[in-house]
Design a protein around this motif. Structure first.
Motif, PDB file in Angstrom:
ATOM      1  N   VAL A 170      11.627  52.816  35.106  1.00 40.41           N
ATOM      2  CA  VAL A 170      11.060  51.843  34.692  1.00 40.41           C
ATOM      3  C   VAL A 170      10.093  50.997  35.732  1.00 40.41           C
ATOM      4  O   VAL A 170      10.572  50.426  36.893  1.00 40.41           O
ATOM      5  N   GLU A 171       8.863  51.047  35.442  1.00 44.10           N
ATOM      6  CA  GLU A 171       7.900  50.804  36.330  1.00 44.10           C
ATOM      7  C   GLU A 171       7.403  49.262  36.538  1.00 44.10           C
ATOM      8  O   GLU A 171       8.343  48.559  35.340  1.00 44.10           O
ATOM      9  N   ARG A 172       6.954  48.728  37.476  1.00 38.34           N
ATOM     10  CA  ARG A 172       7.057  47.383  37.640  1.00 38.34           C
ATOM     11  C   ARG A 172       6.663  46.558  36.426  1.00 38.34           C
ATOM     12  O   ARG A 172       7.089  45.424  36.370  1.00 38.34           O
ATOM     13  N   ASN A 173       5.461  46.899  35.766  1.00 43.16           N
ATOM     14  CA  ASN A 173       4.954  45.983  34.911  1.00 43.16           C
ATOM     15  C   ASN A 173       5.918  46.287  33.091  1.00 43.16           C
ATOM     16  O   ASN A 173       5.576  45.512  32.563  1.00 43.16           O
ATOM     17  N   ALA A 174       6.577  47.374  33.376  1.00 39.26           N
ATOM     18  CA  ALA A 174       7.464  47.667  32.069  1.00 39.26           C
ATOM     19  C   ALA A 174       8.625  46.763  31.834  1.00 39.26           C
ATOM     20  O   ALA A 174       9.453  47.117  31.864  1.00 39.26           O
ATOM     21  N   VAL A 175       8.018  45.280  31.477  1.00 39.51           N
ATOM     22  CA  VAL A 175       9.021  44.433  31.177  1.00 39.51           C
ATOM     23  C   VAL A 175       9.597  44.683  29.848  1.00 39.51           C
ATOM     24  O   VAL A 175       8.885  45.188  29.133  1.00 39.51           O
ATOM     25  N   ASP A 200      12.892  43.023  36.681  1.00 45.61           N
ATOM     26  CA  ASP A 200      14.307  42.307  36.513  1.00 45.61           C
ATOM     27  C   ASP A 200      14.406  42.098  34.883  1.00 45.61           C
ATOM     28  O   ASP A 200      15.451  42.183  34.516  1.00 45.61           O
ATOM     29  N   ASP A 201      13.302  42.350  34.266  1.00 45.34           N
ATOM     30  CA  ASP A 201      13.467  41.839  32.851  1.00 45.34           C
ATOM     31  C   ASP A 201      13.684  43.210  32.009  1.00 45.34           C
ATOM     32  O   ASP A 201      12.752  43.646  31.206  1.00 45.34           O
ATOM     33  N   VAL A 202      14.835  43.693  32.410  1.00 45.26           N
ATOM     34  CA  VAL A 202      15.208  45.109  31.552  1.00 45.26           C
ATOM     35  C   VAL A 202      16.450  45.133  30.930  1.00 45.26           C
ATOM     36  O   VAL A 202      17.503  44.233  31.434  1.00 45.26           O
ATOM     37  N   LYS A 203      16.850  45.926  29.934  1.00 46.66           N
ATOM     38  CA  LYS A 203      18.191  46.141  29.424  1.00 46.66           C
ATOM     39  C   LYS A 203      18.302  47.637  29.513  1.00 46.66           C
ATOM     40  O   LYS A 203      17.656  48.541  28.804  1.00 46.66           O
ATOM     41  N   CYS A 204      19.242  47.877  30.440  1.00 50.82           N
ATOM     42  CA  CYS A 204      19.380  49.509  30.930  1.00 50.82           C
ATOM     43  C   CYS A 204      20.893  49.596  31.064  1.00 50.82           C
ATOM     44  O   CYS A 204      21.518  48.710  31.455  1.00 50.82           O
ATOM     45  N   SER A 205      21.302  50.650  30.631  1.00 52.97           N
ATOM     46  CA  SER A 205      22.705  51.359  30.780  1.00 52.97           C
ATOM     47  C   SER A 205      22.754  52.764  31.039  1.00 52.97           C
ATOM     48  O   SER A 205      21.835  53.391  30.340  1.00 52.97           O
ATOM     49  N   HIS A 206      23.810  53.182  31.498  1.00 51.05           N
ATOM     50  CA  HIS A 206      23.964  54.711  31.618  1.00 51.05           C
ATOM     51  C   HIS A 206      25.371  54.805  31.588  1.00 51.05           C
ATOM     52  O   HIS A 206      26.222  54.126  32.409  1.00 51.05           O
TER      53      HIS A 206
END
Ligand SMILES: Nc1ncnc2c1ncn2[C@@H]1O[C@H](COP(=O)(O)OP(=O)(O)O)[C@@H](O)[C@H]1O
Ligand SMILES: [Mg+2]
Lengths: 469, 256
Positions: A340-345, A375-381
């Motif tokens: 997830v790159e920096r701008n990929a909010v 910081d503005d991401v929703k990720c899970s693994h």
């Protein structure tokens, strides 16, 4: 010709073959393509074939595959009897079929078709001659020739494969099916290249089958580039049912423009060593990619799924669900990498890999991995590896269901979470059937690819009816 | 005699749970087993059903004059033993319909009957669903997945109705049920009672026995049946509590 001799595949052999045959290999090229080949072979020379010393190949050892000798094919066979090779008919599934034999595009009469609605489909080699501008915009633009040795090698050598172009705003009215059959009397080393281009707001369902018809060893290094224009939608199925002597390195590069939508299904039923490199790049916001995988391995089979998703733009969603059942001495690898790159909010990404090991000798190596720069991401693994649920086994058996049937029911139910995602009904029924047979150890390799194979005594005509598209 | 248990000892991981059980059940009878938690009720049910994790170290079980301990779990089931689980297992991806169809047809195969046609099977399902007031959409869902406690127990009774066992063991089917669900479950059982079959109803509370009237009540305590009687024993237990049994056992211990 020299290329038809059976020999050990080494870096030196391949660079030597290239040097000796570069003119023939580049015969259909537009100028920029030849330059790309030259760069690619140099890059391959620097990289060499990967070994387990590389992180990306740590758990997949190619030595056994390379220990076999192969003939490197640089020209298609002249005398292909299409009807003899594709001795099959299709049950219920109404698709437009494209045939590939040992990586080369084959057709009864027309190698490249332009349909009334503007869809172009056929041989990539033909398309390079006829539509060099269109091909030039896409070919080699998405594949990682610089970092991936197999892709570099393929870029240097590949001359043919499948080409599909769906123009802007066109929705393909029926699924397109690529049947890639490996069928030969000697061991082959093959490198084919496919290019699939979806224009803006277009739609395509693509069923891509890799299949072998006999038990001859083969080594395929296939690269596919797929471009999804803005708002384009692709429903992609990859069915792999190769013999136990075959090695397949399949690299698929998806480039997704803004608001493009992808569903990709990897259904791996058989193969000696299968390596799927699945690379997705969001090249605009609001893209949505779902990648599903199911793999059923036994004997000494090996499967390696490498999924890389590059969230380079905001508001994209990616999801991965890979499930495997590993029996006997088989082994599996899952490597999921979400960047997830920096701008990929407002990125939404999840990865899940689940494995069932049926024996103590089966093994799996699973590594879902998130690399996040905002910081503005929703990720899970998540990743789980286990056995069949013993409490469930007991429960089923207490109702009078025998141990074998109970095991089948549970394995099938497990696989169904992925299979149920198949959107084309007749395809799903067929896959359900194939998975059941596979779990019962009854699936023949020639039953793959959604085809009912007839006995050799009853040749059935193989009709490519593209007029119905 | 349908079931005859003699001096049954069973253990798990070397720990003895059942310490000499004797129990005879005839066709047409309903037996209730009561007792405090952790005393071995579910273990007894599991050993009769044939769960492999338990070791039978002593004693024997005869069922229809066959040595039951020699049969595998599924063979016992096909011979007519049904266990309604205290904690039914969730099986994602297996629909109740598919599950029951497999079970019914395996049973028919065992009896030398042809499999039921799709239509006949669905008709049977409808009939039995009504019996336990099971809603239609439940049958299309995965076995027990996301079911409420009451739905799980109803589902157990539904399966019992589908399989028509000769000996049904119901392990705390009443626990956690509200009075409506309890009535549904009990009605289901009562409708299935015949002269040919028998029930072993395990319960922690007397409440269920107001609806399913037992012929015999046994008290299981620390791996042994310490008291047997008729339905009045259940009322006495309800009134005096399990401490009564505990105290009696301690007194007996002193007297020995
Ligand atoms: N799978 C198991 N592993 C270890 N101990 C067990 C297992 N199942 C039951 N037990 C033990 O056996 C004893 C009796 O349990 P159970 O038969 O479930 O009692 P009840 O049903 O009467 O409440 C308990 O002490 C319990 O901890
Ligand atoms: Mg219990």
């Amino acid at each position: 010709m020299q290329g038809a001799l059976k020999q050990n595949i080494t870096k030196e052999l391949m660079t030597g073959l290239y040097a000796d045959h570069r003119a023939a290999i580049a015969a259909n090229d537009y100028p920029a393509l030849t330059a790309r080949r030259e760069n690619a072979i140099h890059r391959f020379e620097e990289l060499g074939f990967p070994t387990t010393k590389l992180e990306a190949w740590k758990n997949t050892d190619l030595r056994e595959s390379f220990a076999k000798e192969y003939a490197v094919v640089l020209k298609p066979k002249q005398d292909v009897d299409v009807q003899k090779v594709f001795r099959c008919n299709i049950p219920h599934l109404d698709t437009a079929i494209m045939g590939q034999l040992n990586g080369w595009y084959v057709s009864k009469d027309v190698p490249l078709m332009e349909l009334g609605n503007g869809i172009i489909m056929g041989s990539l080699a033909e398309a390079m001659k006829k539509y060099p501008a269109l091909i030039g915009v896409h070919l080699g633009r998405y594949a990682d020739t610089n970092g991936d040795a197999f892709t570099a090698l393929n870029t240097a050598f590949s001359q043919d494969g499948v080409f599909i172009y769906v123009p802007d705003n066109v929705k393909s009215p029926k699924p397109v099916q690529i049947i890639n059959v490996i069928h030969n009397d000697e061991n082959l080393f093959l490198q084919s290249r496919n290019l699939i281009v979806l224009g803006k707001n277009s739609r395509l369902s693509l069923v891509h089958c890799d299949d072998s018809y006999n038990h001859q060893p083969s080594f395929s290094n296939v690269v596919t580039e797929i471009h999804l224009g803005e708002h384009a939608s692709l429903d992609h199925y990859k069915l792999q049912s190769l013999n136990n002597e075959s090695t397949l390195i399949s690299s698929v590069y998806f480039r997704m423009e803004a608001s493009a939508k992808l569903e990709s299904h990897y259904i791996s039923l058989n193969g000696g060593l299968l390596r799927n490199n699945i690379r997705i790049r969001f090249n605009g916001p609001h893209g949505d990619a779902k990648i599903y995988g199911i793999y059923l391995m036994d004997r000494k089979q090996h499967i390696d799924n490498q999924v890389f998703v590059d969230h380079a733009y905001p508001d994209c969603t990616s999801g991965e669900l890979f499930k495997g059942i590993l029996d006997e001495h088989s082994s599996g690898v899952f490597n999921g990498h979400v960047l997830v790159e920096r701008n990929a909010v407002r990125t939404n990404a999840y990865q899940s890999n689940k494995n069932i090991l049926l024996t103590e000798t089966a093994k799996v190596n699973s590594k879902p991995f998130l690399e996040i720069y905002n910081d503005d991401v929703k990720c899970s693994h998540g990743s789980t590896t286990g056995q069949l649920d013993q409490d469930a086994m007991y429960y089923l058996r207490q109702r009078g269901i025998g141990e074998d049937s109970a095991r089948m029911l549970l394995m099938y139910a497990y696989a169904d979470e992925v299979i149920s995602k198949i959107a084309i009904d007749p395809l799903r029924y067929r896959i359900e059937d194939m998975v059941k047979k596979r779990l019962q150890g009854e699936l023949q390799i020639c039953e793959a690819c959604v085809l009912h194979c007839n006995t050799p005594e009853q040749p059935v005509e193989f009709v490519i009816d593209m007029t119905k598209i | 005699m349908l079931l005859s248990i003699k001096n049954l000892h069973a253990s798990i991981n070397g720990k003895e749970i059942l310490k000499g059980i004797d129990l005879d059940i005839n066709q047409g009878e309903v037996h209730a087993i009561m007792g405090p938690n952790g005393t071995g009720k579910s273990t007894l049910a599991s050993v009769i059903a044939g769960r492999e994790v338990f070791d039978v170290t002593e004693g024997e079980i005869f069922y229809k004059n066959k040595n039951l301990l020699r049969l595998a779990v599924e063979e016992r089931a096909r011979e007519g033993i049904f266990l309604g689980f205290q904690y039914p297992v969730e099986i994602p991806g297996v629909s109740i319909t598919n599950f029951m169809r497999t079970a019914v047809n395996e049973l028919r195969k065992y009896k030398g009957l042809d499999p039921l046609s799709g239509g006949a099977f669905l008709k049977l399902m409808e009939e039995k669903k009504e019996l336990v007031e099971l809603t239609s959409n439940l049958a299309n869902r995965s076995v027990n997945e996301g079911f409420s406690g009451g739905e799980k127990k109803k589902n157990e009774i539904f399966q019992m109705a589908m399989l028509e066992p000769t000996l049904a063991i119901l392990d705390e089917t009443d626990s956690g049920l509200d009075i409506d669900a309890l009535r549904v479950v009990a009605n289901g059982v009562n409708k299935l009672r015949t002269k040919e079959n028998a029930f072993l109803v395990i319960t922690h509370y007397q409440r269920l026995l107001d609806y399913i009237i037992p012929d015999f009540v046994h008290v299981l305590f620390e791996g042994k049946i310490v008291k047997s009687g008729t339905k009045e024993l259940a009322l006495e237990l309800e009134e005096k509590g399990y401490d009564w049994i505990r105290k009696e056992q301690q007194d007996n211990g002193k007297a020995e």
